[in-house]
Write an enzyme that holds these catalytic residues in place. Structure first.
Site, mmCIF file in Angstrom:
data_model
loop_
_atom_site.group_PDB
_atom_site.id
_atom_site.type_symbol
_atom_site.label_atom_id
_atom_site.label_comp_id
_atom_site.label_asym_id
_atom_site.label_seq_id
_atom_site.Cartn_x
_atom_site.Cartn_y
_atom_site.Cartn_z
ATOM 1 N N ARG A 14 1.189 -1.117 -0.041
ATOM 2 C CA ARG A 14 0.195 0.173 -0.060
ATOM 3 C C ARG A 14 0.967 1.403 0.239
ATOM 4 O O ARG A 14 0.576 1.683 -1.144
ATOM 5 C CB ARG A 14 -0.895 0.377 1.082
ATOM 6 C CG ARG A 14 -1.983 1.136 1.134
ATOM 7 C CD ARG A 14 -1.316 2.614 1.972
ATOM 8 N NE ARG A 14 -0.973 2.307 3.214
ATOM 9 C CZ ARG A 14 -0.539 3.508 3.365
ATOM 10 N NH1 ARG A 14 -0.422 4.725 2.679
ATOM 11 N NH2 ARG A 14 -0.118 3.324 4.404
ATOM 12 N N ASP A 15 1.342 1.582 1.211
ATOM 13 C CA ASP A 15 2.568 2.680 1.357
ATOM 14 C C ASP A 15 3.571 2.669 0.488
ATOM 15 O O ASP A 15 3.834 3.876 -0.198
ATOM 16 C CB ASP A 15 2.928 2.997 2.248
ATOM 17 C CG ASP A 15 3.173 4.062 3.159
ATOM 18 O OD1 ASP A 15 3.431 4.954 2.547
ATOM 19 O OD2 ASP A 15 3.453 4.832 4.158
ATOM 20 N N CYS A 239 5.168 8.986 -0.219
ATOM 21 C CA CYS A 239 3.528 9.324 -0.224
ATOM 22 C C CYS A 239 3.357 10.733 -0.761
ATOM 23 O O CYS A 239 3.272 11.263 -0.803
ATOM 24 C CB CYS A 239 3.439 10.240 1.319
ATOM 25 S SG CYS A 239 1.489 11.128 1.521
HETATM 26 P P1 HMG Z 1 -13.050 14.442 -1.819
HETATM 27 O O1 HMG Z 1 -13.492 14.875 -3.301
HETATM 28 O O2 HMG Z 1 -13.554 15.788 -0.827
HETATM 29 O O3 HMG Z 1 -14.411 13.636 -1.953
HETATM 30 O O4 HMG Z 1 -12.113 13.741 -1.915
HETATM 31 P P2 HMG Z 1 -16.285 14.465 -2.138
HETATM 32 O O5 HMG Z 1 -16.613 13.888 -1.407
HETATM 33 O O6 HMG Z 1 -16.312 15.666 -2.113
HETATM 34 O O7 HMG Z 1 -16.153 13.326 -3.765
HETATM 35 C C1 HMG Z 1 -15.182 13.631 -4.566
HETATM 36 C C2 HMG Z 1 -15.211 12.538 -5.878
HETATM 37 O O8 HMG Z 1 -14.699 11.147 -5.237
HETATM 38 C C3 HMG Z 1 -17.054 12.083 -5.911
HETATM 39 O O9 HMG Z 1 -17.052 11.237 -7.524
HETATM 40 C C4 HMG Z 1 -16.480 10.629 -5.080
HETATM 41 O O10 HMG Z 1 -17.661 10.037 -5.680
HETATM 42 C C5 HMG Z 1 -15.285 10.729 -4.898
HETATM 43 P P3 HMG Z 1 -17.809 12.414 -8.644
HETATM 44 O O11 HMG Z 1 -18.650 12.441 -8.470
HETATM 45 O O12 HMG Z 1 -16.710 13.874 -8.448
HETATM 46 O O13 HMG Z 1 -17.624 11.258 -10.405
HETATM 47 N N1 HMG Z 1 -15.466 9.399 -4.079
HETATM 48 C C6 HMG Z 1 -14.266 8.326 -3.861
HETATM 49 N N2 HMG Z 1 -14.379 7.673 -5.005
HETATM 50 C C7 HMG Z 1 -13.595 6.179 -4.779
HETATM 51 N N3 HMG Z 1 -12.951 6.162 -3.837
HETATM 52 C C8 HMG Z 1 -13.464 6.922 -2.096
HETATM 53 C C9 HMG Z 1 -14.332 8.073 -2.377
HETATM 54 N N4 HMG Z 1 -14.254 8.919 -1.798
HETATM 55 C C10 HMG Z 1 -15.444 9.640 -2.563
HETATM 56 N N5 HMG Z 1 -13.314 6.691 -1.058
HETATM 57 C C11 HMG Z 1 -10.679 11.999 -0.001
HETATM 58 C C12 HMG Z 1 -11.721 13.016 -0.268
HETATM 59 C C13 HMG Z 1 -10.290 11.529 0.852
HETATM 60 C C14 HMG Z 1 -11.704 10.964 -1.087
HETATM 61 C C15 HMG Z 1 -9.717 12.183 -1.533
HETATM 62 O O14 HMG Z 1 -8.968 13.677 -0.747
HETATM 63 C C16 HMG Z 1 -8.590 11.267 -2.181
HETATM 64 O O15 HMG Z 1 -8.779 9.886 -2.577
HETATM 65 N N6 HMG Z 1 -7.679 11.031 -1.324
HETATM 66 C C17 HMG Z 1 -6.257 10.567 -1.404
HETATM 67 C C18 HMG Z 1 -5.941 10.381 0.087
HETATM 68 C C19 HMG Z 1 -4.605 8.616 0.103
HETATM 69 O O16 HMG Z 1 -4.831 8.010 -0.532
HETATM 70 N N7 HMG Z 1 -4.082 9.372 0.424
HETATM 71 C C20 HMG Z 1 -2.574 8.956 1.210
HETATM 72 C C21 HMG Z 1 -2.594 7.628 2.093
HETATM 73 S S1 HMG Z 1 -2.082 7.953 3.067
HETATM 74 C C22 HMG Z 1 -0.572 7.699 2.838
HETATM 75 O O17 HMG Z 1 0.246 7.751 3.365
HETATM 76 C C23 HMG Z 1 -0.129 8.073 5.007
HETATM 77 C C24 HMG Z 1 0.447 7.000 6.032
HETATM 78 O O18 HMG Z 1 1.013 6.082 5.066
HETATM 79 C C25 HMG Z 1 1.034 7.405 7.363
HETATM 80 C C26 HMG Z 1 2.131 8.385 6.936
HETATM 81 O O19 HMG Z 1 3.566 8.196 6.872
HETATM 82 O O20 HMG Z 1 2.009 9.579 7.312
HETATM 83 C C27 HMG Z 1 -0.779 6.419 6.331
HETATM 84 MG MG MG Z 2 2.767 6.099 5.871
#
Ligand code: HMG
Ligand code: MG
Length: 296
Positions: A14-15, A239
């Site tokens: 994943r990450d 990330c």
């Molecule tokens: P948003 O744009 O605010 O969502 O995104 P929304 O509710 O306004 O919806 C907009 C569109 O997104 C809609 O589609 C929804 O259906 C769709 P449209 O009507 O425009 O066609 N949508 C989705 N589609 C698929 N799956 C979903 C989903 N939710 C809404 N779950 C959202 C909010 C969070 C979804 C977006 O910002 C996003 O996907 N962000 C990606 C975040 C991410 O994956 N980041 C990396 C992981 S975190 C990380 O790596 C850190 C960690 O490792 C710890 C560390 O190291 O610090 C964990």
């Molecule tokens: Mg991470």
């Protein structure tokens, strides 16, 4: 005192993969996960249910899960940002999810398009529904040692989010040093302070190795009684929303250190080294684990 045994949570599928320039097809990701399971790993992240345009590398996580033995002993948690993600995860048969918050307001906005308070509101709904379905929930906090946009992050900000995530029903809080700026002294202080609010056996550490401090930080965390370590085979990772965030600490390096300390972990290092080499060949990228390179 250092724990006698630890649980290693493998986050490479994943990450790691979420930050690779090329997206791997779901069956290649599933084979990678199965190869990690055969090394003895019992907690391996399966992917995430986020917006496919935001993180295209995690597209098809449902197809990945379809190829995994979800009912077995090994757990394959997936990241879920909202109720939509939970519904998709549940349909795909996930038994374990992770919600992901941040200790930095700006990072929260960039990563999940909402501030911290709103993210907790969303996670409350996710957690209530997940618990009703018997799905376990892990809570991540990003930027616990610093933020790419805001710089220093006070321990109190981490504490506030951690307490709320526990209240929502997270069984464990994984402390993410997203951009790898932490040092062992700071790690010790953070866990000591958090340990006053949260049982240490519910704290996990998730260090990115950007500044080469991850192993030292893990050692400091072990000394504070932490017994859950996130890592990524071959040091894959980063990330997409934190520029300059390099890979997670390499699982091979963690396992080698644990072997030296006599801490139990249940992972076969030789097999792990091979799994790390294989995925790097597929990705056409170098292995970032020092131990892996040394065992060549
Ligand atoms: P948003 O744009 O605010 O969502 O995104 P929304 O509710 O306004 O919806 C907009 C569109 O997104 C809609 O589609 C929804 O259906 C769709 P449209 O009507 O425009 O066609 N949508 C989705 N589609 C698929 N799956 C979903 C989903 N939710 C809404 N779950 C959202 C909010 C969070 C979804 C977006 O910002 C996003 O996907 N962000 C990606 C975040 C991410 O994956 N980041 C990396 C992981 S975190 C990380 O790596 C850190 C960690 O490792 C710890 C560390 O190291 O610090 C964990
Ligand atoms: Mg991470």
């Amino acid at each position: 005192m250092i724990p006698e045994s630890v649980r290693v949570v493998e986050v490479g599928p994943r990450d790691g993969l979420q930050n690779e320039p090329s997206a791997l097809p779901p069956d290649v990701r599933a084979d990678f996960i199965l190869s990690l399971q055969s090394c003895g790993l019992k907690h391996i992240e399966g992917g995430s249910f986020v917006h496919p345009e935001r993180v295209p590398q995690m597209r098809g996580t449902d197809q990945v899960l379809a190829r995994l033995p979800l009912a077995g002993e090994c757990r394959f948690p997936v990241l879920v940002p909202n109720v939509r993600g939970l519904e998709d995860a549940r349909t795909a048969g996930a038994r374990d999810i992770a919600v992901f918050a941040a200790a930095s307001e700006t990072f929260s906005q960039k990563n999940i398009n909402c501030g911290i308070r709103e993210s907790i509101r969303r996670f409350r709904k996710v957690c209530t529904q997940a618990q009703a379905s018997g799905i376990t929930i892990r809570g991540y906090i990003s930027c616990v040692m610093g933020c790419p946009y805001e710089g220093d992050i006070p321990v109190s900000a981490v504490e506030e989010v951690a307490v709320q995530l526990i209240e929502l029903g997270c069984h464990e809080i994984s402390l993410g040093d997203t951009i790898g700026v932490g040092t062992p002294g700071k790690t010790g202080e953070l866990i000591e302070t958090l340990g006053n609010q949260i049982n240490r056996n519910r704290i996990a550490v998730h260090f990115h190795d950007t500044y080469g401090q991850a192993l030292a930080n893990i050692y400091a965390a072990l000394q504070q009684g932490v017994s859950v370590i996130d890592s990524s085979v071959a040091g894959l990772g980063g990330c997409p929303y934190a520029q300059g965030a390099s890979g997670n600490v390499a699982t091979e390096d963690v396992v080698y250190m644990l072997n030296g300390l006599g801490v139990q972990h249940g992972i076969d290092l030789e097999k792990l080294v091979q799994a790390g080499r294989n995925i790097c060949t597929i990705l056409n990228r170098p292995v970032m684990s020092r131990v892996n390179l040394a065992m060549r």
